[in-house]
Enzyme design. Structure first.
Site, PDB file in Angstrom:
ATOM      1  N   LYS A  21       4.396   8.849   9.031  1.00  0.00           N
ATOM      2  CA  LYS A  21       4.068   8.822  10.066  1.00  0.00           C
ATOM      3  C   LYS A  21       5.300   8.214  11.341  1.00  0.00           C
ATOM      4  O   LYS A  21       4.600   9.796  12.061  1.00  0.00           O
ATOM      5  CB  LYS A  21       4.041   6.180  10.344  1.00  0.00           C
ATOM      6  CG  LYS A  21       2.930   5.787   9.258  1.00  0.00           C
ATOM      7  CD  LYS A  21       2.229   4.873   9.520  1.00  0.00           C
ATOM      8  CE  LYS A  21       0.692   4.444   8.540  1.00  0.00           C
ATOM      9  NZ  LYS A  21       0.851   3.725   6.968  1.00  0.00           N
ATOM     10  N   ASP A  57       8.498   2.529  -0.028  1.00  0.00           N
ATOM     11  CA  ASP A  57       7.866   3.678   1.077  1.00  0.00           C
ATOM     12  C   ASP A  57       8.437   2.915   2.329  1.00  0.00           C
ATOM     13  O   ASP A  57       7.927   1.728   1.929  1.00  0.00           O
ATOM     14  CB  ASP A  57       6.515   2.818   0.653  1.00  0.00           C
ATOM     15  CG  ASP A  57       5.395   3.504   0.663  1.00  0.00           C
ATOM     16  OD1 ASP A  57       5.521   4.346   2.258  1.00  0.00           O
ATOM     17  OD2 ASP A  57       4.299   3.690   0.424  1.00  0.00           O
ATOM     18  N   TYR A 110       1.127  -1.274  -0.137  1.00  0.00           N
ATOM     19  CA  TYR A 110      -0.403  -0.139   0.029  1.00  0.00           C
ATOM     20  C   TYR A 110       1.428   1.246   0.257  1.00  0.00           C
ATOM     21  O   TYR A 110       1.851   1.345   0.914  1.00  0.00           O
ATOM     22  CB  TYR A 110      -0.956  -0.090   1.293  1.00  0.00           C
ATOM     23  CG  TYR A 110      -2.128   1.201   1.648  1.00  0.00           C
ATOM     24  CD1 TYR A 110      -2.824   1.479   0.429  1.00  0.00           C
ATOM     25  CD2 TYR A 110      -1.840   1.994   2.419  1.00  0.00           C
ATOM     26  CE1 TYR A 110      -3.782   2.413   0.319  1.00  0.00           C
ATOM     27  CE2 TYR A 110      -3.050   3.099   2.559  1.00  0.00           C
ATOM     28  CZ  TYR A 110      -3.126   3.101   1.755  1.00  0.00           C
ATOM     29  OH  TYR A 110      -4.459   4.445   1.718  1.00  0.00           O
TER      30      TYR A 110
HETATM   31  C1  LIG Z   1       0.724   4.449   5.901  1.00  0.00           C
HETATM   32  C2  LIG Z   1       1.093   4.320   4.517  1.00  0.00           C
HETATM   33  C3  LIG Z   1       0.474   4.537   3.116  1.00  0.00           C
HETATM   34  C4  LIG Z   1      -0.113   6.225   3.606  1.00  0.00           C
HETATM   35  O1  LIG Z   1       0.348   7.264   4.043  1.00  0.00           O
HETATM   36  P1  LIG Z   1      -0.840   7.900   4.700  1.00  0.00           P
HETATM   37  O2  LIG Z   1      -0.416   9.164   5.696  1.00  0.00           O
HETATM   38  O3  LIG Z   1      -2.067   7.498   5.604  1.00  0.00           O
HETATM   39  O4  LIG Z   1      -1.880   8.855   3.319  1.00  0.00           O
HETATM   40  C5  LIG Z   1       1.323   4.871   2.567  1.00  0.00           C
HETATM   41  N1  LIG Z   1       2.777   3.395   2.191  1.00  0.00           N
HETATM   42  C6  LIG Z   1       2.981   3.143   3.575  1.00  0.00           C
HETATM   43  C7  LIG Z   1       3.845   1.925   2.807  1.00  0.00           C
HETATM   44  C8  LIG Z   1       2.228   2.852   4.567  1.00  0.00           C
HETATM   45  O5  LIG Z   1       2.562   2.313   5.533  1.00  0.00           O
END
Ligand SMILES: *Cc1c(COP(=O)(O)O)cnc(C)c1O
Length: 427
Positions: free
Chosen positions: A267, A239, A144
């Protein structure tokens, strides 16, 4: 456990916010529950509007690695609040956090702050396309990367929980350029790169996949991504919105010794406030406006509250043995859950990397999204409900990880294992 007030709030909210929640993962539909409305939290405990308390393993989906209301974060926030909440002009806090991120993450020489992980990943892809002059993107099933159009293909997290392959509203002409491959599958990646490597702008991956449950990379997987992107002039994007400052201070790239071209963060670097960031080598980052031509902007980007919380969080993470301690606790919980399940003859796979872990209800190893989807989701739902009743707050989906914070004590972990033992008896 009485949950009347939560129930009333949820019923009221259903009419005015889609699904009653501001992010789909907060709905507990897939496990047959309604969401718990939170009143406040402290340390590793979270308290709902009915006065129930839970040991929290969601941690706001990763950011709260210090636990809730960590005193130094609260102090820094109060001090920032006294100076004003947003100026639309730079502050020293932005320079400080940028420097800390650059010092921490091996491949980052220059960084741009944004407001969410979604923005970070979306901007990283734009940067890669702009730099290479190519359109095609490779991602991996079950990873994701936020909800930008390009990346919402075979995605993990809430998309996986809801069982939808993509999303209406995203033109076919956009996702045509996104190629999604099985995670951890070296052959299929090699074949696609052989076929169209010279048209690929970027390969984006969660180096430790945390949005299909927790799936670590198999030996050689990240290595082949690095090798073939380099060979074909494509950029490698890690990511690390979840894994950054979570699996190690320098993220998964420091753990596995692979340097991507661009890294996405979020995060933890916001310490519980809305933040994202993307960074990489100077040569690449210099393409971003106003230094370069690739446009990306944000009214609240580098917001002083978020920067202050991020700086303070990173300072705590740098203290000696922080990761050693949190990793030990994660391992204690992982081992405890595994032993408890085996005692009751329940087939599980337990994965843990640094301060995160996952319990899969499956009798076979989980290496990719298909394996994760083959888990016993009904059993997970029953487990989730049982744990909630016993005061353990887990993510309401098999496709999410458990997050440990520095505020979890061994007693909390042991209590959790005991609760799981009781719940396993009923499955
Ligand atoms: C949580 C997450 C996102 C999205 O971040 P948001 O602040 O919710 O937009 C993107 N990539 C990874 C790997 C994530 O865990």
């Amino acid at each position: 456990m009485k949950r009347e007030k939560s129930q009333n709030l949820f019923n009221k909210t259903l009419d005015i916010i889609p699904g009653g929640v501001n992010s789909p993962v907060r709905a507990c539909k897939s496990v047959g529950e309604d969401p718990v409305f939170i009143d406040h939290a402290e340390g590793c405990m979270i308290y709902d509007v009915d006065g129930n308390s839970f040991i929290d393993y969601i941690g706001s989906w990763g950011p709260m690695i210090l636990g809730h209301r960590h005193p130094s974060v609260i102090r820094a926030l109060a001090s920032a609040l006294n100076r004003g909440t947003s100026f639309g002009a730079p502050t020293a806090l932005e320079t400080t956090l940028a420097k800390m991120v650059i010092n921490a993450v091996p491949s980052i020489e220059m960084v741009r702050m944004v407001n969410s992980g979604t923005e970070a990943a979306m901007s990283a892809v734009r940067l890669a396309r702009g730099c290479t002059g190519r359109d095609e993107i490779i991602k991996f099933d079950g990873c994701y990367h936020g909800h930008a159009d390009t990346l919402l293909v075979e995605a993990g997290s809430g998309v996986a929980t809801l069982g939808i392959p993509g999303s209406p509203g995203i033109p076919e002409s956009i996702v045509r350029h996104t190629h999604s491959l099985p995670f951890n599958n070296i052959d299929s990646f090699q074949r696609l790169m052989d076929d169209m490597g010279d048209r690929i702008a970027a390969v984006i991956v969660e180096p430790v996949a945390g949005n299909m449950g927790l799936v670590p990379p198999v030996k050689g997987f990240l290595e082949i991504l690095r090798k073939l992107t380099e060979q074909h002039g494509a950029l490698l994007i890690f990511d690390e919105v979840m894994s950054g400052f979570r699996v190690a201070y320098g993220g998964a790239q420091s753990l596995y010794g692979i340097n991507p071209d661009i890294t996405c963060l979020g995060k933890i670097i916001g310490g519980g406030l809305p933040v994202g960031a993307y960074g990489g080598r100077k040569k690449i980052m210099e393409h971003i406006a106003p230094q370069g031509q690739i446009y990306q902007a944000g009214t609240l980007s580098g917001n002083p509250l978020a920067m202050a919380a991020g700086i303070e969080t990173l300072l705590e993470l740098k203290k000696p043995d922080f990761y050693k301690k949190i990793n030990q606790k994660a391992k204690r919980l992982a081992d405890g859950l595994k032993t408890a399940a085996e005692k009751k003859d329940i087939k599980v796979q337990v994965k843990s990397v640094g301060g995160m872990l996952c319990l899969f209800f499956s009798d076979k190893d989980v290496k990719n999204f298909d394996d994760a989807k083959n888990c016993d989701l009904d059993m997970f739902a029953a487990y989730y409900k049982g744990m909630l009743k016993k005061g353990i707050f887990l993510a309401p989906s098999q496709f999410e990880a458990i997050f440990i914070s520095a505020a979890h004590k061994n007693e909390d972990i042991d209590k959790t294992i005991k609760a799981a033992e009781k719940v396993f008896e009923t499955l």
